[in-house]
Design an enzyme around this catalytic site. Structure first.
Site, PDB file in Angstrom:
ATOM      1  N   SER A  41       4.349  -1.904   1.751  1.00  0.00           N
ATOM      2  CA  SER A  41       3.543  -3.088   2.017  1.00  0.00           C
ATOM      3  C   SER A  41       2.309  -2.724   2.825  1.00  0.00           C
ATOM      4  O   SER A  41       2.130  -1.580   3.235  1.00  0.00           O
ATOM      5  CB  SER A  41       4.362  -4.129   2.781  1.00  0.00           C
ATOM      6  OG  SER A  41       4.611  -3.667   4.099  1.00  0.00           O
ATOM      7  N   LYS A  42       1.477  -3.719   3.019  1.00  0.00           N
ATOM      8  CA  LYS A  42       0.205  -3.517   3.707  1.00  0.00           C
ATOM      9  C   LYS A  42       0.317  -2.737   5.017  1.00  0.00           C
ATOM     10  O   LYS A  42      -0.533  -1.925   5.336  1.00  0.00           O
ATOM     11  CB  LYS A  42      -0.439  -4.878   4.002  1.00  0.00           C
ATOM     12  CG  LYS A  42      -1.068  -5.490   2.757  1.00  0.00           C
ATOM     13  CD  LYS A  42      -2.480  -4.996   2.522  1.00  0.00           C
ATOM     14  CE  LYS A  42      -3.145  -5.675   1.348  1.00  0.00           C
ATOM     15  NZ  LYS A  42      -2.982  -4.933   0.107  1.00  0.00           N
ATOM     16  N   ARG A  43       1.390  -3.005   5.753  1.00  0.00           N
ATOM     17  CA  ARG A  43       1.453  -2.344   7.056  1.00  0.00           C
ATOM     18  C   ARG A  43       1.682  -0.835   6.956  1.00  0.00           C
ATOM     19  O   ARG A  43       1.626  -0.117   7.938  1.00  0.00           O
ATOM     20  CB  ARG A  43       2.512  -3.003   7.943  1.00  0.00           C
ATOM     21  CG  ARG A  43       3.911  -2.715   7.537  1.00  0.00           C
ATOM     22  CD  ARG A  43       4.924  -3.621   8.216  1.00  0.00           C
ATOM     23  NE  ARG A  43       6.145  -3.623   7.458  1.00  0.00           N
ATOM     24  CZ  ARG A  43       7.001  -2.613   7.468  1.00  0.00           C
ATOM     25  NH1 ARG A  43       6.779  -1.580   8.251  1.00  0.00           N
ATOM     26  NH2 ARG A  43       8.074  -2.630   6.724  1.00  0.00           N
TER      27      ARG A  43
END
Length: 484
Positions: free
Chosen positions: A242-244
RNA sequence: GCCGCUAUCGUCUAGGGGACUAGGACGCCGCCCUCUCACGGCGGAAACCGGGGUUCGAAUCCCCGUAGCGGUACCA
């Protein structure tokens, strides 16, 4: 003769093209090419609230950049609305689906009360068809729910093998919203039937949707396609990417100086392998070797280090001519070369790129390296200076080199190299004792391409100037020390 | 909670009963090449989640456990 293979990639336009989605698209593409089948692109935009044109654009761009050419589409799922409704209507008419008049609030209350025990109680299934028709005609809002039959639903997944679900674990799910628009499971099945999709190749986060969809195919009297559920791609921490985790969009990698063919190759090896020890494989080779049967079941961690290694492999194999369009603009922007040079590259420019490409893991690393050679100023690396100029004889050696270089003819690597060796020999030291201090004087760094190449590319005038600057620097710091 | 999926070096993976002293790749370490770096070559450390079965024989088959992941929406 088996039906021609028809596969599809069906992203929802609610964000960027994620590497997980790209890998799914890639496997569909490889399978279509391998089998001579058709690869359809469908945009799943039935959720109008969240879908954007910009997102669709980004996804298409990402696929194009990666080299994933589709044969049909993009078709927009929203365009199939009339058919979706008709299919739901048919199910309704045949008693395979029913109207549900429960309000979202009422449903939420039941869910809240029963917590984890909750499953739709089929209360509206008890409403008689006549009563249901009457209430609908009276304008009462309703959704359409699919009546899940008794029994069990199973399929032979190409990746996971036989997978079975007890229908009792599946609630009577909604297929048409109050607004009369289809819910995902209905839209997908309706579209896949309409497109005559033979193989559904998608992420295994869809496994739980599969029995619902199979039930729909059966209720619609349509042939059930073959399913192949791909393992997820995880971040370094083992969680869903994911983005993180940083870069997750295909565009992010383009911006990081990753070559599309490198990402293509890397993604193909995430959850699949050719069965032998090949790793660096071009598109044609991957198509040739590809098979759904060799897809792994286990989720794979996306390892940026290995991607960078693979990118380095592709970088080294590309010709300077091919690389120039990618790095040229940056070189021009830095004022290192002229636009005309990029347009019609002189031999020295091609040589420069050839020298730097084997040392780079991303195209982004090339311009800074070029700057060290062609830039107007030298950025001295402190530890390189400390180490390579430490010898008291450094200035003397640099001067000896300078003297020899001043008269080398012609100014070519071939002519320069023996001259340096000769200087070292006259000084009674190894070439390293001469080349290393010289390298620092010329580039400011202890690491660079071969010193003869560096000298050649830099040009005599600039090289001599930098040697002079280095000698002056050494003299002043030496004087400073003596004054202490 | 319930349903489902998965489980080999740190990571990507080979392996589908004896060929396993578990192979390759990235990363890491050492050596070689060498004017440095990179490339390349050679070598090294590094794994079968646990427990029961089945079998003459299990990394491979079965069961249980454990862990991770996914799903459980009028999202897709």
């Amino acid at each position: 003769m088996p039906d021609p293979v028809r596969v599809r990639f069906a992203p929802s336009p609610t964000g960027y093209l994620h590497v997980g989605g790209a890998r799914t698209a890639l496997f569909n593409y490889l399978y279509a090419r391998k089998t001579g089948g058709v690869f359809v692109l469908r945009i799943e935009d039935t959720d109008r609230e969240r879908s954007t044109d910009e997102s669709t654009r980004t996804i298409l761009d990402g696929m194009t950049w990666l080299g994933l050419a589709w044969d049909e589409g993009p078709v927009h799922q929203a365009d199939g609305l009339a058919r979706h409704r008709a299919d739901a209507g048919r199910l309704l008419a045949e008693g395979k689906a029913y109207r549900c008049f429960c309000t979202p609030e009422a449903l939420a209350a039941k869910r809240e009360a029963l917590k984890n025990e909750y499953r739709y109680d089929r209360s509206c299934y008890a409403i008689s068809p006549a009563e249901s028709d009457r209430r609908a005609a009276a304008g009462e809002p309703f959704t359409v729910r699919f009546r899940v039959p008794e029994g069990t639903t199973a399929w032979d997944d190409v990746v996971h093998g036989v997978t079975t679900f007890d229908n009792a674990s599946i609630e009577d799910f909604i297929i048409l919203r109050t607004a009369g628009t289809p819910i995902y499971n209905l839209a997908v099945v309706s579209d896949d039937v309409d497109m005559r999709i033979t193989h559904v190749v998608r992420g295994d986060d869809h496994i739980a949707n599969t029995p619902k969809q199979i039930l729909l195919y059966q209720a619609l009297g349509a042939p059930v396609p073959t399913f192949a559920h791909l393992p997820m791609i995880l971040g370094p921490d083992g969680k869903k990417l994911s983005k993180r985790h940083g870069a997750t969009a295909v565009g992010d990698y383009a911006g990081m100086g990753i070559l599309p063919e490198a990402l293509f190759n890397f993604l193909a090896l995430l959850g699949w392998n050719p069965g032998d020890e090949r790793e660096v494989m071009g598109p044609a080779e991957l198509v040739e070797a590809f098979s759904l049967e060799r897809i792994n079941k286990k989720a794979a961690v996306f390892d940026t280090e290995k991607l960078l290694w693979m990118n380095g492999q592709y970088l080294a194999r590309k010709s300077a001519q091919e690389l120039l369009p990618l790095v040229g603009p940056e070189l021009v922007a830095e004022g290192l070369v002229s636009p005309a040079d990029v347009e019609a590259p002189p031999p020295w420019l091609l040589a420069l790129v050839d020298l730097l490409k084997v040392r780079a893991r991303s195209t982004l690393e090339i311009a800074p390296q070029a700057r060290a050679l062609l830039g107007e100023t030298v950025a001295y690396d402190e530890s390189a200076v400390a180490k390579q100029w430490r010898d008291p004889a450094t200035a003397e050696r640099l001067l000896a080199v300078r003297e020899a270089l001043a008269v080398v003819e012609p100014w070519t690597p071939e002519a320069i190299e023996p001259v340096l060796r000769d200087v070292a020999e006259r000084l009674g030291v190894g070439l390293g004792k001469v080349a290393q201090p010289l390298r620092v004087a010329l580039t400011g760094s202890a690491a660079s391409p071969g010193i003869d190449q560096v000298l050649w590319l830099m040009g005599r005038q600039k090289a001599l100037g930098r040697i002079d600057a280095a000698v002056a620097l050494i003299a002043s710091s030496g004087a400073a020390q003596e004054n202490r």
